[in-house]
Design an enzyme around this catalytic site. Structure first.
Site, short mmCIF file in Angstrom:
data_model
loop_
_atom_site.label_atom_id
_atom_site.label_comp_id
_atom_site.label_asym_id
_atom_site.label_seq_id
_atom_site.Cartn_x
_atom_site.Cartn_y
_atom_site.Cartn_z
N LYS A 177 0.87 -1.19 0.00
CA LYS A 177 0.00 0.00 0.00
C LYS A 177 0.90 1.23 0.00
O LYS A 177 2.06 1.16 0.42
CB LYS A 177 -0.87 0.01 1.25
CG LYS A 177 -2.10 0.88 1.15
CD LYS A 177 -3.26 0.21 0.44
CE LYS A 177 -4.38 1.19 0.20
NZ LYS A 177 -5.60 0.51 -0.27
N ASP A 191 -6.99 4.38 -4.69
CA ASP A 191 -7.64 4.29 -3.38
C ASP A 191 -8.23 5.69 -3.16
O ASP A 191 -8.43 6.43 -4.13
CB ASP A 191 -6.63 3.89 -2.29
CG ASP A 191 -7.29 3.55 -0.96
OD1 ASP A 191 -7.89 2.47 -0.84
OD2 ASP A 191 -7.22 4.36 -0.02
P1 NDP Z 1 -12.88 7.95 -2.91
O1 NDP Z 1 -11.82 8.96 -2.70
O2 NDP Z 1 -13.38 7.69 -4.30
O3 NDP Z 1 -14.15 8.28 -2.02
C1 NDP Z 1 -14.12 8.40 -0.63
C2 NDP Z 1 -15.44 9.02 -0.23
O4 NDP Z 1 -15.58 9.00 1.19
C3 NDP Z 1 -15.55 10.47 -0.66
O5 NDP Z 1 -16.88 10.72 -1.03
C4 NDP Z 1 -15.17 11.22 0.60
O6 NDP Z 1 -15.68 12.52 0.68
C5 NDP Z 1 -15.83 10.35 1.63
N1 NDP Z 1 -15.28 10.52 2.97
C6 NDP Z 1 -14.00 10.63 3.34
N2 NDP Z 1 -13.92 10.74 4.68
C7 NDP Z 1 -15.19 10.70 5.14
C8 NDP Z 1 -15.78 10.73 6.41
N3 NDP Z 1 -15.02 10.84 7.50
N4 NDP Z 1 -17.14 10.62 6.50
C9 NDP Z 1 -17.89 10.51 5.39
N5 NDP Z 1 -17.39 10.48 4.15
C10 NDP Z 1 -16.06 10.57 4.03
O7 NDP Z 1 -12.33 6.61 -2.27
P2 NDP Z 1 -12.82 5.12 -2.49
O8 NDP Z 1 -14.28 5.09 -2.67
O9 NDP Z 1 -11.94 4.52 -3.51
O10 NDP Z 1 -12.41 4.46 -1.10
C11 NDP Z 1 -13.29 4.44 0.03
C12 NDP Z 1 -12.84 3.38 1.00
O11 NDP Z 1 -12.84 2.10 0.33
C13 NDP Z 1 -11.42 3.52 1.56
O12 NDP Z 1 -11.38 3.01 2.86
C14 NDP Z 1 -10.60 2.64 0.64
O13 NDP Z 1 -9.40 2.20 1.24
C15 NDP Z 1 -11.56 1.48 0.45
N6 NDP Z 1 -11.31 0.65 -0.71
C16 NDP Z 1 -11.29 1.17 -1.97
C17 NDP Z 1 -11.07 0.37 -3.06
C18 NDP Z 1 -11.12 0.87 -4.45
O14 NDP Z 1 -11.05 0.04 -5.37
N7 NDP Z 1 -11.28 2.16 -4.70
C19 NDP Z 1 -10.78 -1.07 -2.88
C20 NDP Z 1 -10.90 -1.56 -1.52
C21 NDP Z 1 -11.14 -0.69 -0.49
P3 NDP Z 1 -15.00 13.78 -0.08
O15 NDP Z 1 -15.58 13.72 -1.45
O16 NDP Z 1 -15.42 14.92 0.74
O17 NDP Z 1 -13.53 13.53 -0.04
#
Ligand code: NDP
Length: 443
Positions: free
Chosen positions: A124, A164
């Site tokens: 990572k 991520d």
């Molecule tokens: P993104 O950056 O696409 O999206 C993250 C989202 O979560 C954004 O909408 C962000 O808001 C929001 N967010 C961040 N912090 C908070 C909070 N404290 N409360 C509410 N919303 C919040 O990331 P991903 O969707 O790719 O990743 C999300 C999670 O999934 C992470 O934990 C990641 O490690 C995990 N993951 C992702 C994978 C992938 O393929 N993408 C694979 C496996 C796991 P804002 O728009 O304001 O930043």
């Protein structure tokens, strides 16, 4: 092995890495029994070895903004464990990351990748760079500088990063372009690439779709399905959007979503096209949803997503976002299953509460493994220099999530029939990595 003693010692050796301690704590609590029943693990000191990354790469990332001002961020890549294959795991760009964040994510990734059944080790990385509010040119200059160092350490047979939080298609494009320029090779060194330059169908959707597929496996196990179910979820990024899409295709209703500023609750069901327009196209704030749907509710308290009466909860945003109070609310409202789209989003006390109340609790290692699984399929396609159809990829994703669910049943079923998915996933992943490490000698 005594979990408490082990964790105390880990905390002493690696101080100030609370998220890493939490991730290790969850695994060793689950594997204590199987570890102590198999003396061959202790005889090669396997636990001390598995929590130590193969290597940690840390570097300076200097870049210039559009006004010519020079900034410096920190870059990280944790190459944690390669017993099962090349290091594989995403890059996160977020201002609040630290070494401990990447170690927790890298550690989890080892077991998640093992669960997919594909030949991938765990890694990572990322940076404390915040892409929010930056222009495309600023993001490109940052990515180019980041890759200028990272390219020395990665390769299709060595270490294959992906996206991520904060790293999506745009960033992967800039990173891939710079890698090609430096290495003078067009090769599958990153996953999540564009479809016309080495990407796989369904990669963008894979984490969210996989999350819903395994939730469906859980429901089937309980004689039910997604149709008519009420779903509360957090996040509005890659994972959340495609989880919502699949839920809706299967006849469920998504009632809440959030971003880092607040959340929306729409009892009529979330308008996903609008969320995509706000978040994917305009990179805007979730609050803008109200402009088109004034009857929906907005709250700056992101925990409000869990106050909705729901059958299924999908935390898809970030680590430790669903606490004990929210877990109590979910149980009181009759929620049957919590499946972690994000990595470690449910706090340990909330996990214990859900388990105690016999709610299905599918940990991220199992529930969000669809993303890395399709990344693994992207690597295979790159190696063969061909591209499978969306149908082929989706069928493989389905099968992988089904297999992961079966592994959780195999190692997590209690005598009373309740399935502890946390234990099941941790034991299944650990055994696979541990056996490979033993076979490969003291390395
Ligand atoms: P993104 O950056 O696409 O999206 C993250 C989202 O979560 C954004 O909408 C962000 O808001 C929001 N967010 C961040 N912090 C908070 C909070 N404290 N409360 C509410 N919303 C919040 O990331 P991903 O969707 O790719 O990743 C999300 C999670 O999934 C992470 O934990 C990641 O490690 C995990 N993951 C992702 C994978 C992938 O393929 N993408 C694979 C496996 C796991 P804002 O728009 O304001 O930043």
């Amino acid at each position: 092995m005594n979990p408490k003693q082990f964790l105390d010692n880990l905390t002493k050796i690696h101080p100030g890495e609370a998220e890493f301690h939490q991730a290790v704590g969850e695994v060793i609590e689950s594997i204590e029994e199987v570890y102590n029943q198999n003396p061959q693990f202790e005889s090669v000191n396997l636990l001390d070895r598995i929590v130590e990354p193969d290597r940690i790469i840390m570097f300076r990332v200097p870049w210039q903004d559009d006004e010519g001002k020079v900034h410096v961020n920190r870059g990280y890549r944790i190459e944690f464990n390669s017993a099962l294959g090349p290091y594989k795991g995403g890059l996160r760009f977020h201002p609040e990351v630290s070494l401990g964040t990447f170690k927790f994510l890298g550690f989890e990734q080892i077991f998640k990748n093992a669960l997919t059944g594909l030949p991938m080790g765990g890694g990572k990385g990322g940076s404390d760079f915040d892409p929010k509010g930056k222009t495309d040119n600023e993001v490109m200059r940052f990515c180019q500088s980041f890759m200028t160092e990272l390219h020395k350490h990665i390769g299709p047979e060595t270490d294959v990063p992906a996206g991520d939080i904060g790293v999506g298609g745009r960033e992967i494009g800039f990173l891939f372009g710079q890698y090609g320029r430096l290495a003078n090779r067009f090769e599958g060194v990153l996953t999540g690439k564009g479809l016309s330059w080495g990407g796989s169908w369904i990669r963008k959707e894979a984490t969210g779709y996989g999350l819903v597929y395994i939730t469906q496996n859980f429901l089937q196990e309980h004689g039910s399905d997604m149709s008519g179910k009420r779903i509360a979820m957090s996040g509005a990024g890659n994972v959340a959007i495609y989880a919502a899409e699949k839920v809706m295709q299967l006849g469920g209703t998504v009632l809440s979503m959030s971003d880092s500023n607040g959340c929306i609750i729409d009892e009529d069901g979330i308008d996903l096209d609008l969320v995509k327009e706000i978040k994917e196209v305009n990179r805007g704030r979730i609050k803008e949803y109200l402009e088109k749907h004034p009857k929906a509710k907005y709250s700056e308290n992101r925990d409000d997503v869990w106050k909705v009466k729901c059958d299924i909860a999908l935390p898809n945003a970030t680590q430790n976002e669903l606490n004990l109070e929210s877990a109590k609310m979910l149980v009181a409202n009759g929620c049957q299953v919590v499946a972690e789209g994000a990595n470690m989003p449910v706090t340990p006390d909330a996990v214990h509460y859900l388990l105690k109340n016999k709610v299905g609790m599918i940990p991220g290692k199992a529930a969000n493994a669809g993303g890395v699984a399709v990344s693994g399929l992207e690597m295979s396609q790159n190696a063969m220099k061909l591209q499978w159809t969306p149908k082929e990829v989706d069928e493989r994703l389905h099968q992988i999530m089904f297999n992961i669910h079966e592994s959780c049943l195999k190692y997590g079923k209690r005598p009373d029939g309740y399935v502890d998915y946390v234990k099941g996933a941790n034991v299944a992943g650990f055994l696979k990595v541990a056996e490979a490490m033993i076979d490969q000698g003291l390395v």
